[in-house]
Design a protein around this motif. Structure first.
Motif, short mmCIF file in Angstrom:
data_model
loop_
_atom_site.label_atom_id
_atom_site.label_comp_id
_atom_site.label_asym_id
_atom_site.label_seq_id
_atom_site.Cartn_x
_atom_site.Cartn_y
_atom_site.Cartn_z
N ASN A 9 -6.55 -5.59 5.07
CA ASN A 9 -7.41 -4.52 4.55
C ASN A 9 -7.14 -4.21 3.08
O ASN A 9 -7.66 -3.24 2.53
CB ASN A 9 -7.24 -3.25 5.39
N GLY A 10 -6.30 -5.01 2.45
CA GLY A 10 -6.05 -4.85 1.02
C GLY A 10 -4.90 -3.95 0.66
O GLY A 10 -4.52 -3.86 -0.51
N ILE A 11 -4.34 -3.27 1.66
CA ILE A 11 -3.20 -2.39 1.37
C ILE A 11 -1.95 -3.25 1.13
O ILE A 11 -1.67 -4.17 1.89
CB ILE A 11 -2.96 -1.41 2.52
N GLY A 40 -4.57 -6.27 -8.99
CA GLY A 40 -5.67 -5.67 -8.24
C GLY A 40 -5.29 -4.77 -7.08
O GLY A 40 -6.16 -4.14 -6.48
N SER A 41 -4.00 -4.69 -6.74
CA SER A 41 -3.62 -3.79 -5.65
C SER A 41 -3.66 -2.35 -6.14
O SER A 41 -3.04 -2.02 -7.17
CB SER A 41 -2.20 -4.12 -5.16
N ASN A 42 -4.37 -1.50 -5.42
CA ASN A 42 -4.37 -0.08 -5.80
C ASN A 42 -4.21 0.85 -4.60
O ASN A 42 -4.32 2.06 -4.74
CB ASN A 42 -5.64 0.28 -6.59
N ARG A 43 -3.94 0.28 -3.45
CA ARG A 43 -3.50 1.08 -2.30
C ARG A 43 -2.15 0.52 -1.89
O ARG A 43 -2.06 -0.60 -1.37
CB ARG A 43 -4.51 1.02 -1.16
N ILE A 44 -1.11 1.31 -2.16
CA ILE A 44 0.25 0.77 -2.07
C ILE A 44 1.12 1.66 -1.18
O ILE A 44 1.12 2.89 -1.32
CB ILE A 44 0.88 0.65 -3.48
N ASN A 71 -5.91 7.58 -10.54
CA ASN A 71 -7.03 7.93 -9.68
C ASN A 71 -7.74 6.71 -9.10
O ASN A 71 -8.69 6.85 -8.34
CB ASN A 71 -8.05 8.76 -10.47
N ARG A 72 -7.28 5.51 -9.48
CA ARG A 72 -7.94 4.30 -8.98
C ARG A 72 -7.56 3.98 -7.55
O ARG A 72 -8.16 3.12 -6.92
CB ARG A 72 -7.58 3.12 -9.88
N GLY A 73 -6.51 4.62 -7.04
CA GLY A 73 -6.07 4.29 -5.70
C GLY A 73 -5.05 5.28 -5.19
O GLY A 73 -5.13 6.47 -5.53
N GLU A 74 -4.09 4.78 -4.45
CA GLU A 74 -3.12 5.67 -3.83
C GLU A 74 -1.78 4.96 -3.68
O GLU A 74 -1.74 3.77 -3.35
CB GLU A 74 -3.64 6.10 -2.45
N VAL A 75 -0.72 5.70 -3.93
CA VAL A 75 0.64 5.20 -3.69
C VAL A 75 1.33 6.18 -2.76
O VAL A 75 1.41 7.37 -3.07
CB VAL A 75 1.44 5.06 -5.01
N VAL A 76 1.80 5.70 -1.62
CA VAL A 76 2.53 6.56 -0.68
C VAL A 76 3.89 5.94 -0.42
O VAL A 76 4.12 4.76 -0.71
CB VAL A 76 1.74 6.74 0.65
N VAL A 77 4.79 6.74 0.11
CA VAL A 77 6.12 6.24 0.44
C VAL A 77 6.40 6.47 1.91
O VAL A 77 5.80 7.35 2.53
CB VAL A 77 7.23 6.91 -0.43
#
Lengths: 112, 137
Positions: A9-11, A40-44, A71-77
Motif C-alpha cells: 500500500n506504499g507505506i 517518493g515515500s511519504n507515509r512512514i 504536509n505531504r504525508g505522515e510519519v508515525v512511530v
C-alpha cells in the motif's frame, strides 16, 4: 544504518539498525531515511521496537524526518521501549507524533 | 561506597561503549526509571564534550561513578572548552522546547534528568557532577 520495507500500500516501515539511536549514528539514519522520502515515500512508520535507547541527536533525526515529509504525508512511530518512551515523554514528542504500540497497529492506522 | 573509573576517548563510539559499563555498574542501586534518567543525562553530557568540547588532540574524558544505597554520583572531567555555567542554570525544561527543534536539547536533558548538578571549570579542567537518587532515597 536502517532496514526499510515498502508495503504494497506504499507505506514505508523503517527500522534503525542496532539497539541505540544516538549521536553516533543519527546522521546516517537521517540521510538514509531522507533518501527514501526523496524517492517518493511519504507515509512512514518508524519502528523503534528494537531500539533500547535514543539520545537527543537520535530524537532530532526522527523530528527531521517528520519535518521533511511535512504536509505531504505522515510519519508515525511505534514500538517504544521504556527508555525511548521516557525520552519521548520528557520532550513531549506526543505533541507531534502519533505513537502506536507496534508496527501492525501503525500500519492499520495509516491504511485506515 | 563503591566506585569505578572510566576513561572515555573523545569519540562518539567510545561514549556508547562507556554507557554500557556505567549502567551495568549502577543497575543494582537505581530503580529502572532512575537508570534511564542516568543514561540519558550522562550520555548527553559525554556527547556534549565530544561534539563541542574541542578537546586537545589525544585528550579524553575521565569519569568516576560512585554508588551507595542512597544515590549515585557521576563525576565527568575533561580538559576542553568550558560550558558557560548559565547554560546549566538557565536551562529550559525539555518539555518547553519546541518539539520541532532538531537540536538544542542536550543541556536541558542533563539538568532535567539528574537530581542534582554541579559544574565548575578551573585550571583548564572542567568537572560536571551529576547525582541520581537511588532506590532507597
Amino acid at each position: 544504518m536502517i532496514h526499510s520495507h515498502i508495503q504494497s500500500n506504499g507505506i514505508c516501515v523503517i527500522r534503525p539498525d542496532g539497539d541505540r539511536l544516538t549521536a553516533l549514528g543519527a546522521n546516517a539514519f537521517r540521510q538514509e531515511a531522507s533518501q527514501l522520502i526523496d524517492d517518493g515515500s511519504n507515509r512512514i512508520v518508524i519502528d523503534l521496537s528494537e531500539v533500547r535507547f535514543v539520545d537527543s541527536s537520535g530524537l532530532g533525526a526522527i523530528v527531521g524526518l517528520l519535518k521533511k515529509v511535512g504536509n505531504r504525508g505522515e510519519v508515525v512511530v511505534c514500538g517504544l521501549t521504556d527508555a525511548v518512551r521516557q525520552m519521548f515523554r520528557v520532550t513531549r514528542m506526543e505533541r507531534v507524533f502519533q505513537i502506536y504500540p507496534d508496527a501492525g497497529a501503525a500500519l492499520a492506522a495509516l491504511d485506515g | 561506597m563503591d566506585s569505578r573509573g572510566f576513561h572515555v576517548e573523545c569519540r562518539l563510539e567510545a561514549v556508547d561503549a562507556a554507557m554500557g559499563g556505567v549502567c551495568a555498574f549502577v543497575g543494582d542501586v537505581l530503580a529502572p526509571e532512575g537508570l534511564i534518567r542516568l543514561e540519558i543525562a550522562v550520555a548527553e553530557a559525554l556527547n556534549n564534550v565530544v561534539l563541542h568540547g574541542d578537546l586537545p588532540a589525544g585528550a579524553g574524558i575521565d569519569m568516576t561513578v560512585r554508588k551507595n544505597a542512597g544515590d549515585v554520583d557521576v563525576d565527568i572531567r575533561d580538559p576542553g572548552r568550558p560550558v558557560p555555567p548559565e547554560l546549566f542554570t538557565a536551562a529550559r525544561d525539555p518539555a518547553d522546547i519546541d518539539p520541532l527543534d532538531e537540536s538544542g536539547r542536550g543541556i536541558s536533558l542533563i539538568v532535567a534528568m539528574s537530581d542534582a548538578l554541579h559544574y565548575e571549570s578551573r585550571d583548564g579542567s572542567n568537572r560536571l557532577t551529576l547525582r541520581f537518587a537511588g532506590r532507597d532515597a
